[in-house]
Design an enzyme around this catalytic site. Structure first.
Site, PDB file in Angstrom:
ATOM      1  N   ARG A  74      17.672 -35.167  -7.645  1.00  0.00           N
ATOM      2  CA  ARG A  74      17.936 -35.011  -6.207  1.00  0.00           C
ATOM      3  C   ARG A  74      19.314 -35.555  -5.829  1.00  0.00           C
ATOM      4  NH1 ARG A  74      15.285 -38.111  -2.933  1.00  0.00           N
ATOM      5  NH2 ARG A  74      13.410 -38.227  -4.200  1.00  0.00           N
ATOM      6  N   TYR A 128      24.025 -16.362  13.501  1.00  0.00           N
ATOM      7  CA  TYR A 128      22.863 -15.905  12.740  1.00  0.00           C
ATOM      8  C   TYR A 128      21.593 -16.346  13.482  1.00  0.00           C
ATOM      9  CZ  TYR A 128      19.457 -15.805   8.946  1.00  0.00           C
ATOM     10  OH  TYR A 128      18.350 -15.589   8.183  1.00  0.00           O
ATOM     11  N   ASP A 193      31.091 -20.795  10.049  1.00  0.00           N
ATOM     12  CA  ASP A 193      30.228 -20.096   9.102  1.00  0.00           C
ATOM     13  C   ASP A 193      31.025 -18.922   8.547  1.00  0.00           C
ATOM     14  OD1 ASP A 193      28.338 -18.371   7.884  1.00  0.00           O
ATOM     15  OD2 ASP A 193      26.712 -19.210   9.090  1.00  0.00           O
TER      16      ASP A 193
HETATM   17  C1  LIG Z   1      21.701 -15.655   6.145  1.00  0.00           C
HETATM   18  C2  LIG Z   1      22.625 -16.448   6.976  1.00  0.00           C
HETATM   19  C3  LIG Z   1      22.425 -17.824   7.179  1.00  0.00           C
HETATM   20  C4  LIG Z   1      21.213 -18.545   6.648  1.00  0.00           C
HETATM   21  O1  LIG Z   1      21.238 -18.621   5.258  1.00  0.00           O
HETATM   22  P1  LIG Z   1      19.916 -18.666   4.327  1.00  0.00           P
HETATM   23  O2  LIG Z   1      20.503 -18.727   2.956  1.00  0.00           O
HETATM   24  O3  LIG Z   1      19.121 -17.440   4.630  1.00  0.00           O
HETATM   25  O4  LIG Z   1      19.177 -19.911   4.696  1.00  0.00           O
HETATM   26  C5  LIG Z   1      23.373 -18.522   7.907  1.00  0.00           C
HETATM   27  N1  LIG Z   1      24.457 -17.900   8.434  1.00  0.00           N
HETATM   28  C6  LIG Z   1      24.676 -16.584   8.267  1.00  0.00           C
HETATM   29  C7  LIG Z   1      25.881 -15.959   8.865  1.00  0.00           C
HETATM   30  C8  LIG Z   1      23.769 -15.816   7.541  1.00  0.00           C
HETATM   31  O5  LIG Z   1      23.984 -14.501   7.404  1.00  0.00           O
END
Ligand SMILES: *Cc1c(COP(=O)(O)O)cnc(C)c1O
Length: 405
Positions: A74, A128, A193
């Site tokens: 971990r 998202y 993001d």
């Molecule tokens: C899919 C997605 C997430 C979340 O990611 P997971 O791997 O599904 O937990 C976050 N931000 C964006 C832009 C995404 O497309």
């Protein structure tokens, strides 16, 4: 940030395509292997428990990577660490921290700031769907102020711990000016993001984002078989993230770390090929009378969003080659209806306010032949509900934006 073990300062800076293949693998020849070793250990033997105590104390103090074996899985994993190093090189950050999913990565960012007493978040829609939900529901004890990019400076309070943006945003592909937003943030860390653009098209850290988040499930893995998240950032914030990861357990499985490193090696090639096809599909959709509007980012990319005049559900039911499924970034082309699936958790009023209309479809373009994809899409669009329109809206990547490099 350019130097790692085995790299001398005099060595010229490598291009992204070269880094994608070689980063995280520099020591393999010295190890006498060609493929990356996969370490599945959950624990690591040591006869010197005094030394282990010192290493654990050091981790508790800074969250820095442990010198030597990880003690327990971990805390760290050598295979996953290779992926983290490689992704950091591609994003141009000091380091990166991997998680079990993109949502686990976002959770760790929020908890790291909350633990410092900074529970307020400023965020720009759309995000998202699950990211929106996590913030709106306040599940982690955070409080969110939603704003547009121009309102960020005014929304920031003394207890603001993060500003969160997505660009291009999921699912509308709306873009924000990262440099301008980073300026508005002042001393508050900007989390960008970068899932949709990937470092192939955009490196947010160069524009002032302190934290670059990926759902590695998408383009970084690239084959639809790994669920993962990663945060590229400076060593100080990474320390806080590693401590949260250790305490909460959202660790990546080492096999996923292995697959992600392999995925990175083809990331530039996949992104360029899929982006070229996506740009062409966006052009054909824009010229199609059954389509009301097409959204395609100025920076390019492999995602296309479009609004149909007829029934979007008929298109989802009508594709045969394209996979009707949520998610994105795989080698095969996927289509989904955000209002029904990826953004279902977002309240309807907020959905439509941020451009996620009932007519919107989101296409993740893969590596198939463009004419095969177009045939399939065109047949799916020929549903009985389709009506004619006259003024499709469309921005080409050439209009004011740089295309993918
Ligand atoms: C899919 C997605 C997430 C979340 O990611 P997971 O791997 O599904 O937990 C976050 N931000 C964006 C832009 C995404 O497309």
């Amino acid at each position: 940030m350019e130097t790692t073990a085995g790299t001398t300062p005099s060595r010229p800076r490598r291009t992204l395509a070269t880094e994608a293949v070689h980063a995280g693998r520099e020591d393999l020849a010295a190890l006498g292997v060609h493929a990356v070793p996969l370490d599945l250990s959950t624990t690591y033997p040591s006869s010197d428990s005094r030394a282990e105590a010192r290493r654990i104390d050091a981790f508790a103090a800074t969250g820095g990577r442990l010198e030597g074996p990880p003690v327990y899985a971990r805390l760290d994993n050598p295979t996953t660490a290779r992926f983290e190093d490689a992704l950091a090189r591609l994003e141009g950050t000091e380091t990166a921290v991997a998680f079990a999913s993109g949502m686990a990565a976002l959770t760790a960012c929020l908890l790291a700031r909350s633990a410092a007493g900074l529970r307020h978040v400023v965020a720009v829609r759309p995000l998202y769907g699950s990211s929106d939900h996590l913030l709106t529901a306040g599940l982690l004890g955070t409080e969110v102020t939603w704003t547009d990019p121009a309102g960020i400076a005014d929304a920031i309070r003394p207890d603001t711990g993060l500003v969160i943006v997505e660009t291009p945003a999921n699912p509308t592909l709306a873009e924000v000016d990262l440099r301008a937003v980073a300026h508005s943030c002042g001393t508050v860390p900007l989390l960008a993001d970068n899932t949709f653009a990937t470092p192939v098209l955009q490196r947010p850290a160069e524009s002032g984002a302190r934290i670059v988040l990926h759902s590695a499930t998408k383009y970084l893995g690239g084959h639809g078989d790994v669920l993962a998240g990663v945060v590229a950032c400076d060593e100080e914030f990474a320390g806080a993230l590693r401590q949260v990861r250790f305490a909460t357990g959202g660790v990546l499985h080492p096999l996923s770390g292995y697959l992600l490193l392999r995925g990175l090696s083809t990331l530039p090639v996949r992104m360029r090929a899929a982006s070229a096809t996506a740009a062409e599909l966006a052009r054909r959709l824009a010229a199609d009378p059954r389509v009301g509007a097409v959204h395609y980012p100025q920076i390019g990319g492999a995602m296309v969003a479009f609004e149909v005049l007829g029934d979007p559900h008929a298109v989802i039911g009508g594709v045969r080659l394209i996979t009707p499924a949520v998610s994105l970034g795989s080698v095969d082309t996927l289509i989904q209806h955000p209002a029904s699936i990826s953004h279902r958790v977002v309240p309807e009023a907020e959905r439509s306010r941020s451009g996620v209309s009932e007519k919107l479809l989101r296409l993740s373009v893969g590596l198939e032949d463009v004419d095969d994809l177009w045939s399939d899409l065109s047949l799916a669009l020929a549903s009985p509900d389709s009506t004619r329109a006259s003024t499709p809206g469309f921005r080409t990547p050439a209009e004011g934006g740089r295309s993918f490099a």
